[in-house]
Scaffold this active site. Structure first.
Site, PDB file in Angstrom:
ATOM      1  N   HIS A  48      -9.271  -3.457  10.292  1.00 35.05           N
ATOM      2  CA  HIS A  48      -9.266  -3.280   8.833  1.00 35.05           C
ATOM      3  C   HIS A  48      -9.792  -4.514   8.106  1.00 35.05           C
ATOM      4  O   HIS A  48     -10.194  -4.419   6.955  1.00 35.05           O
ATOM      5  CB  HIS A  48      -7.846  -3.019   8.336  1.00 35.05           C
ATOM      6  CG  HIS A  48      -7.468  -1.561   8.241  1.00 35.05           C
ATOM      7  ND1 HIS A  48      -8.291  -0.616   7.694  1.00 35.05           N
ATOM      8  CD2 HIS A  48      -6.328  -0.907   8.607  1.00 35.05           C
ATOM      9  CE1 HIS A  48      -7.680   0.576   7.724  1.00 35.05           C
ATOM     10  NE2 HIS A  48      -6.494   0.419   8.279  1.00 35.05           N
ATOM     11  N   GLY A  52       3.609   2.364  10.874  1.00 33.94           N
ATOM     12  CA  GLY A  52       3.330   1.571  12.064  1.00 33.94           C
ATOM     13  C   GLY A  52       3.120   0.102  11.740  1.00 33.94           C
ATOM     14  O   GLY A  52       3.764  -0.770  12.312  1.00 33.94           O
ATOM     15  N   HIS A  59      -6.214  -1.740  15.415  1.00 36.88           N
ATOM     16  CA  HIS A  59      -6.449  -1.011  14.156  1.00 36.88           C
ATOM     17  C   HIS A  59      -6.289  -1.945  12.939  1.00 36.88           C
ATOM     18  O   HIS A  59      -7.172  -2.022  12.085  1.00 36.88           O
ATOM     19  CB  HIS A  59      -5.472   0.165  14.076  1.00 36.88           C
ATOM     20  CG  HIS A  59      -5.618   1.001  12.843  1.00 36.88           C
ATOM     21  ND1 HIS A  59      -6.329   2.176  12.814  1.00 36.88           N
ATOM     22  CD2 HIS A  59      -5.155   0.825  11.585  1.00 36.88           C
ATOM     23  CE1 HIS A  59      -6.295   2.692  11.599  1.00 36.88           C
ATOM     24  NE2 HIS A  59      -5.576   1.881  10.830  1.00 36.88           N
ATOM     25  N   GLU A  60      -5.167  -2.651  12.888  1.00 32.49           N
ATOM     26  CA  GLU A  60      -4.925  -3.505  11.717  1.00 32.49           C
ATOM     27  C   GLU A  60      -5.945  -4.640  11.667  1.00 32.49           C
ATOM     28  O   GLU A  60      -6.427  -5.016  10.603  1.00 32.49           O
ATOM     29  CB  GLU A  60      -3.501  -4.066  11.707  1.00 32.49           C
ATOM     30  CG  GLU A  60      -2.388  -3.026  11.829  1.00 32.49           C
ATOM     31  CD  GLU A  60      -2.508  -1.831  10.897  1.00 32.49           C
ATOM     32  OE1 GLU A  60      -3.072  -1.986   9.794  1.00 32.49           O
ATOM     33  OE2 GLU A  60      -2.056  -0.735  11.280  1.00 32.49           O
ATOM     34  N   GLU A 118      -9.610   4.462   6.463  1.00 34.62           N
ATOM     35  CA  GLU A 118      -8.736   4.907   7.562  1.00 34.62           C
ATOM     36  C   GLU A 118      -9.480   5.704   8.631  1.00 34.62           C
ATOM     37  O   GLU A 118      -9.293   5.469   9.822  1.00 34.62           O
ATOM     38  CB  GLU A 118      -7.535   5.682   7.019  1.00 34.62           C
ATOM     39  CG  GLU A 118      -6.587   4.848   6.146  1.00 34.62           C
ATOM     40  CD  GLU A 118      -6.039   3.601   6.842  1.00 34.62           C
ATOM     41  OE1 GLU A 118      -6.188   3.463   8.074  1.00 34.62           O
ATOM     42  OE2 GLU A 118      -5.468   2.739   6.141  1.00 34.62           O
ATOM     43  N   MET A 132       0.787  -2.794   8.721  1.00 39.81           N
ATOM     44  CA  MET A 132       0.022  -2.927   7.482  1.00 39.81           C
ATOM     45  C   MET A 132      -0.931  -4.115   7.563  1.00 39.81           C
ATOM     46  O   MET A 132      -0.534  -5.213   7.960  1.00 39.81           O
ATOM     47  CB  MET A 132       1.016  -3.077   6.315  1.00 39.81           C
ATOM     48  CG  MET A 132       0.360  -3.275   4.968  1.00 39.81           C
ATOM     49  SD  MET A 132      -0.609  -1.808   4.462  1.00 39.81           S
ATOM     50  CE  MET A 132      -1.887  -2.605   3.519  1.00 39.81           C
ATOM     51  N   GLU A 133      -2.169  -3.855   7.149  1.00 38.49           N
ATOM     52  CA  GLU A 133      -3.272  -4.791   7.362  1.00 38.49           C
ATOM     53  C   GLU A 133      -3.421  -5.871   6.289  1.00 38.49           C
ATOM     54  O   GLU A 133      -4.528  -6.385   6.102  1.00 38.49           O
ATOM     55  CB  GLU A 133      -4.572  -3.989   7.441  1.00 38.49           C
ATOM     56  CG  GLU A 133      -5.042  -3.365   6.109  1.00 38.49           C
ATOM     57  CD  GLU A 133      -4.663  -1.905   5.919  1.00 38.49           C
ATOM     58  OE1 GLU A 133      -3.663  -1.458   6.533  1.00 38.49           O
ATOM     59  OE2 GLU A 133      -5.346  -1.202   5.159  1.00 38.49           O
ATOM     60  N   ASN A 134      -2.359  -6.269   5.585  1.00 40.81           N
ATOM     61  CA  ASN A 134      -2.456  -7.303   4.544  1.00 40.81           C
ATOM     62  C   ASN A 134      -3.356  -8.446   4.995  1.00 40.81           C
ATOM     63  O   ASN A 134      -3.249  -8.929   6.119  1.00 40.81           O
ATOM     64  CB  ASN A 134      -1.067  -7.881   4.256  1.00 40.81           C
ATOM     65  CG  ASN A 134      -0.016  -6.808   4.163  1.00 40.81           C
ATOM     66  OD1 ASN A 134      -0.093  -5.952   3.304  1.00 40.81           O
ATOM     67  ND2 ASN A 134       0.947  -6.830   5.076  1.00 40.81           N
ATOM     68  N   GLU A 140       0.849  -1.188   0.000  1.00 40.04           N
ATOM     69  CA  GLU A 140       0.000   0.000   0.000  1.00 40.04           C
ATOM     70  C   GLU A 140       0.886   1.240   0.000  1.00 40.04           C
ATOM     71  O   GLU A 140       1.858   1.275   0.756  1.00 40.04           O
ATOM     72  CB  GLU A 140      -0.907   0.034   1.235  1.00 40.04           C
ATOM     73  CG  GLU A 140      -1.902   1.174   1.165  1.00 40.04           C
ATOM     74  CD  GLU A 140      -2.872   1.224   2.354  1.00 40.04           C
ATOM     75  OE1 GLU A 140      -2.801   0.351   3.233  1.00 40.04           O
ATOM     76  OE2 GLU A 140      -3.674   2.153   2.369  1.00 40.04           O
TER      77      GLU A 140
HETATM   78  N1  B3K Z   1      -2.841   1.068   5.732  1.00 43.51           N
HETATM   79  C1  B3K Z   1      -1.528   1.205   6.288  1.00 43.51           C
HETATM   80  C2  B3K Z   1      -0.792   2.424   5.833  1.00 43.51           C
HETATM   81  C3  B3K Z   1      -0.117   2.295   4.533  1.00 43.51           C
HETATM   82  C4  B3K Z   1       0.746   3.515   4.246  1.00 43.51           C
HETATM   83  C5  B3K Z   1       1.338   3.505   2.881  1.00 43.51           C
HETATM   84  N2  B3K Z   1       2.273   4.562   2.673  1.00 43.51           N
HETATM   85  C6  B3K Z   1      -1.530   1.183   7.766  1.00 43.51           C
HETATM   86  C7  B3K Z   1      -2.814   1.516   8.406  1.00 43.51           C
HETATM   87  O1  B3K Z   1      -3.336   2.604   8.330  1.00 43.51           O
HETATM   88  O2  B3K Z   1      -3.383   0.641   8.997  1.00 43.51           O
HETATM   89 ZN    ZN Z   2      -5.266   1.992   8.845  1.00 48.28          ZN
END
Ligand code: B3K
Ligand code: ZN
Length: 874
Positions: A304, A264, A300-301, A323, A266-268, A124
């Site tokens: 998502h 911080g 948070h993750e 977000e 990433m929610e893969n 992302e």
């Molecule tokens: N979605 C990611 C942030 C990605 C940032 C890319 N430059 C983390 C978050 O907001 O959960």
């Molecule tokens: Zn987020």
């Protein structure tokens, strides 16, 4: 193909077009190699409308292209630095693309890269195009199957999204694993990890009775620091079921902690990748705030998974759809589990000290931006935190019940789709049979509305007339503003502090206990009758709208609210307003600050009142220099602000030193106790010690220095180190040396050591941070180190803006190096330069010269170019 960075051009939200093709499924095969990883992608492509196939791709070496198994000749396609274009393709076909990438050279930490000894990805917003040529846009949803091959000894764990399908040995000491993710997803949610880790496992049974395997992967030797993150994950899974009715949807949930990460976490899908800062935490090395942040980022993750992954964004202009909503959800999670008031105050401070600043800068944008050059520049406090405030206003207007009905309809309508902010608002509107037409302006208008309040009391008629006027200042590219919907929460008190009940058709008793007045016009009035005495009013309780409130009242009003308000946030706010009154008075009148007796008395009462210690600690934290700067749009009086801030702290310390000593001696908490009460006690212990050391360094310096060198808990140790350095207590150098020798092998703790020095509000901080660049534990390649030292310094307004411009030169030098090394990180450091017009003419010139110098360098990354250009535009 060579890797050349080309300047990007602006994209506009209004130009959105559905894609010409879509990709229904993709099988990726990675053969990992440090400098030459091979990626074979086999995709099922389907035409949606007429046109050529144009795939995004950057920093790739193209090895092979085939359609339905037939290799293409190089004349059949065109390759540029950013695209692979194939003019003639069938309507439905299998596309095979083989690329080669170099993970070791990838210092930008986007796409596939090495973090320490492990391979990992960050896709992302637009990083997947650094892995293969693809329709790298969030509205193309494909089912991903991924095979990873690598050396079995060096990389025992081979991970990707979804469920594990098969694994086994291959030749040459290698092994492989194949993963399948049944949920169609955009490429930005793709992830791969390969490495050797310690693994913590657990289980969770969903409300539907499905068992989920939970796995947490950390660097070897760090298992004992992973427990808290695992507990937080289980709490998050349960909370989302209970409060939102949302359960997890795969067989396993994996979290990997890596040391090199730009943000911080990433929610893969099914495979979160985290900055180790938000996973690793134990009593010895983490502060209470670190624990709280671990819990909130894990939450948070996880949240998502529904708000972002199952229902994703149609295009990147809609980023706040996932977000803003997910920040709101993680804030509610933290508030339901801990102290609601403390978390709310934390969120309010972020808005006032960072988001208001962004709204006043040349990069001001609505929570749903209209124009973007570099998407990575829009992961902002506006999109995230103001976005969450906008969701919170919907929650205030609709109530918890109405809000949850809106969420259910949103899910029913859009599960499995890529949608817009408009779709979200429309679902809220339909589920509540209400009209949110005007509310939508919060999505399209940038800037912080200014709200001014007038209270006219007629003591003969016993009538109180309230007037609320709103106006939003012009922002870059957006001159004319319309009135917005402002949900104002307020409470009335008698001068003696008793809560008054009032009746008016425009006021509703809100579920929070306050009255709700929804103001929609530029000017709104309300008349209350039968009001016996002029009341004391708490306005904008709980910061019910992201606005600046202007109100001309004396300290008496806030004294009453600080002592009697029913809501804790209102009490804290009253103290803040009293501080501001005193601070701004001294700065504007250019007089020596004097702590009014009335304020000292109120504060003394707070100190001895039966209030939550965490709240007390926040009440005893007056606004910082950075918060005060926001009150000046030009010629910011930096020196006067610095003096006033220090004077206020010094006078509070002196006036209350006996009280602080008494309270301090009565506070204690077991260092292993992570309950809200123990954290609150430590917060207050730290506050007291700060004031005591400030008032009587001769009596308390030794205590501070010992605690800094060998605190029982990191919460106490870090705070003491900061006090020693900031107050320049005698022998603070020794405390620094001892701290460093104790923690040199623990990078996340060394970050606290760097930050304590970079945040010292002294002129010579510039020299110190310059020296620290050469410290053996510092490297520009690791974003955490850069944030700890350089970003902390950028937020230290007093030192950054040193009159001779050396602070500017220091940061400029770093930005230039990071421009090629890691543009995303470079771009975060440029923020304090953007508002050059707000300072005196000498500083303006120096800041502007830095921007011009950046503009002139070859190969300026688009991340920086976009900001430099907006800052220099007339
Ligand atoms: N979605 C990611 C942030 C990605 C940032 C890319 N430059 C983390 C978050 O907001 O959960
Ligand atoms: Zn987020």
């Amino acid at each position: 193909m060579t890797a050349v960075t080309t300047q990007k051009t602006a994209k506009y939200r209004s130009d959105y077009r559905t894609p010409v093709f879509t990709i229904d499924s993709i099988h990726l095969d990675f053969h990992l190699h440090d400098t030459a990883t091979r990626v074979v992608a086999v995709m099922q492509v389907r035409r949606l409308s007429a046109g050529a196939l144009e795939l995004d791709g950057e920093h790739l070496q193209l090895k092979r292209v085939a359609i339905d198994g037939q290799p293409l000749a190089s004349t059949d396609y065109e390759v540029s630095a950013t695209q692979l274009r194939i003019a003639q393709v069938p309507d439905n076909f299998e596309l095979t693309i083989e690329t080669e990438v170099n993970p070791s050279e990838n210092s930008a930490l986007e796409g596939l890269y090495k973090s320490g000894g492990a391979y990992c990805t960050q896709c992302e917003a637009e990083g997947f195009r650094r892995i293969t040529y693809y329709l790298d846009r969030p509205d193309v949803l494909a089912v991903f199957t991924t095979t990873v091959r690598a050396d079995a000894d060096a990389y025992p764990y081979l991970l990707s999204n979804g469920n594990l399908q098969s694994k086994g040995k291959t030749e040459n000491g290698e092994h492989y694993a194949t993963w399948h993710d049944p949920h169609p997803k955009p490429a930005y949610l793709f992830a791969l990890v390969a490495g050797d880790f310690d693994r913590l496992t657990d289980h969770y049974v969903t409300m539907e009775g499905r068992e989920v395997l939970l796995e947490l992967f950390v660097d070897k030797g760090n298992l004992h620091r992973a427990d808290y993150a695992m507990q937080s994950l289980k709490k998050a899974m349960k909370w989302d079921e209970e409060r939102f009715g949302l359960a997890y949807d795969l067989e396993r949930y994996m979290i990997v902690a890596v040391d090199f990460f730009n943000m911080g976490a990433m929610e893969n899908k099914g495979l979160n990748i985290f900055n180790s800062k938000y996973v690793l935490a134990d009593n010895a090395t983490a502060t209470d705030w670190d624990f709280i942040h671990v819990e909130s980022v894990i939450g948070h993750e996880y949240f998502h998974n529904w708000t972002g992954n199952r229902i994703t964004c149609r295009d990147w202009f809609q980023l706040s759809l996932k977000e803003g909503l997910t920040v709101f959800r993680d804030q509610e999670f933290s508030s339901d589990l801990g102290s609601r008031a403390v978390h709310r105050i934390d969120a309010i401070r972020v808005m006032r000290s960072h988001q208001f600043n962004e709204d006043a800068s040349p990069m001001a944008h609505p929570i749903r931006p209209d124009k973007v050059v570099e998407m990575n520049n829009f992961y902002t406090v506006t999109v995230y935190n103001k976005g969450a405030e906008v969701i919170r206003m919907l929650h205030t207007l609709l109530g918890e019940g109405g809000f949850q009905e809106g969420m259910q309809l949103y899910r029913q309508r859009h599960d499995g789709q890529a949608v817009t902010c408009e779709d979200f608002v429309a679902a809220m509107e339909a589920a509540n049979a209400t009209d949110l037409t005007q509310f939508r302006r919060w999505y399209s208008q940038a800037g912080t509305p200014l709200v001014s309040i007038r209270e006219d009391y007629d003591s003969e008629q016993h009538v109180l007339k309230l007037t609320v006027e709103q106006q939003t200042p012009a922002t870059a590219g957006q001159k004319d503003k319309q009135p917005v919907v402002i949900p104002l929460l307020l409470s009335l008190y008698s001068p003696q502090g008793e809560r008054l009940t009032v009746e008016h058709e425009q006021l509703q008793r809100h579920e929070s206990g306050s009255e709700l007045w929804v103001c929609t016009e530029a000017s709104a009035t309300l008349e209350l009758t039968n009001i016996e005495q002029k009341p004391v009013i708490a306005w904008l309780e709980n910061f019910s709208a992201p606005v600046k409130l202007e109100r001309d009242v004396d300290l008496e009003v806030y004294t009453t609210l600080l002592a009697h308000a029913e809501q804790e946030v209102t009490r804290w706010e009253a103290a803040q307003q009293m501080y501001l009154h005193v601070l701004l008075g001294a700065v504007r009148e250019q007089t020596q600050l004097v702590l009014p007796t009335q304020l000292a008395d109120s504060l003394r009462k707070v100190l001895h009142a039966p209030l939550d210690d965490a709240l007390k600690a926040l009440i005893f934290t007056p606004p910082s220099a950075e918060e005060l700067i926001e009150y000046f749009s030009e010629n910011v009086p930096l020196a006067a602000i610095a003096t006033a801030v220090e004077d206020l702290r010094g006078q509070i310390a002196l006036a209350l030193s006996a009280d602080f000593a008494e309270i301090y001696s009565g506070l204690s908490a077991d260092e292993h106790d992570l309950s809200a009460a123990a954290m609150a006690a430590r917060a207050m212990q730290n506050r007291c010690l700060y004031y005591l050391a400030k008032a009587k360094p001769e009596d308390y310096a030794a205590k501070v220095l010992t605690q800094a060198a060998q605190g029982q808990s990191m919460t106490l140790q870090q705070a003491a180190l900061e006090f020693a350095v900031h107050l320049q207590l005698p022998d603070y150098q020794r405390a620094l040396a001892e701290f460093a020798s104790q923690w040199q092998a623990t990078p996340l703790v060394m970050d606290k050591w760097f930050a304590a020095q970079a945040s010292a509000p002294h002129a010579e901080t510039v020299e110190r941070v310059t020296e620290l660049l050469d410290h053996p534990k510092f490297t520009l390649r690791n974003p955490n180190r850069v944030y700890a030292l350089v970003a902390t310094f950028c937020r230290n307004s007093i030192s950054f803006h040193r009159a001779d411009g050396q602070g500017y030169q220091f940061v400029l030098g770093i930005i230039k190096q990071l421009n090629t090394l890691n543009p995303q990180v470079a771009s975060r450091l440029i923020t304090p330069f953007l508002q050059w017009r707000r300072f005196d003419s000498k500083r303006q010139q120096m800041l502007k010269d830095c921007l011009i110098e950046l503009q002139g360098i070859d190969n300026l990354a688009s991340d920086l170019a976009e900001k430099v250009e907006s800052a220099l535009a007339q």
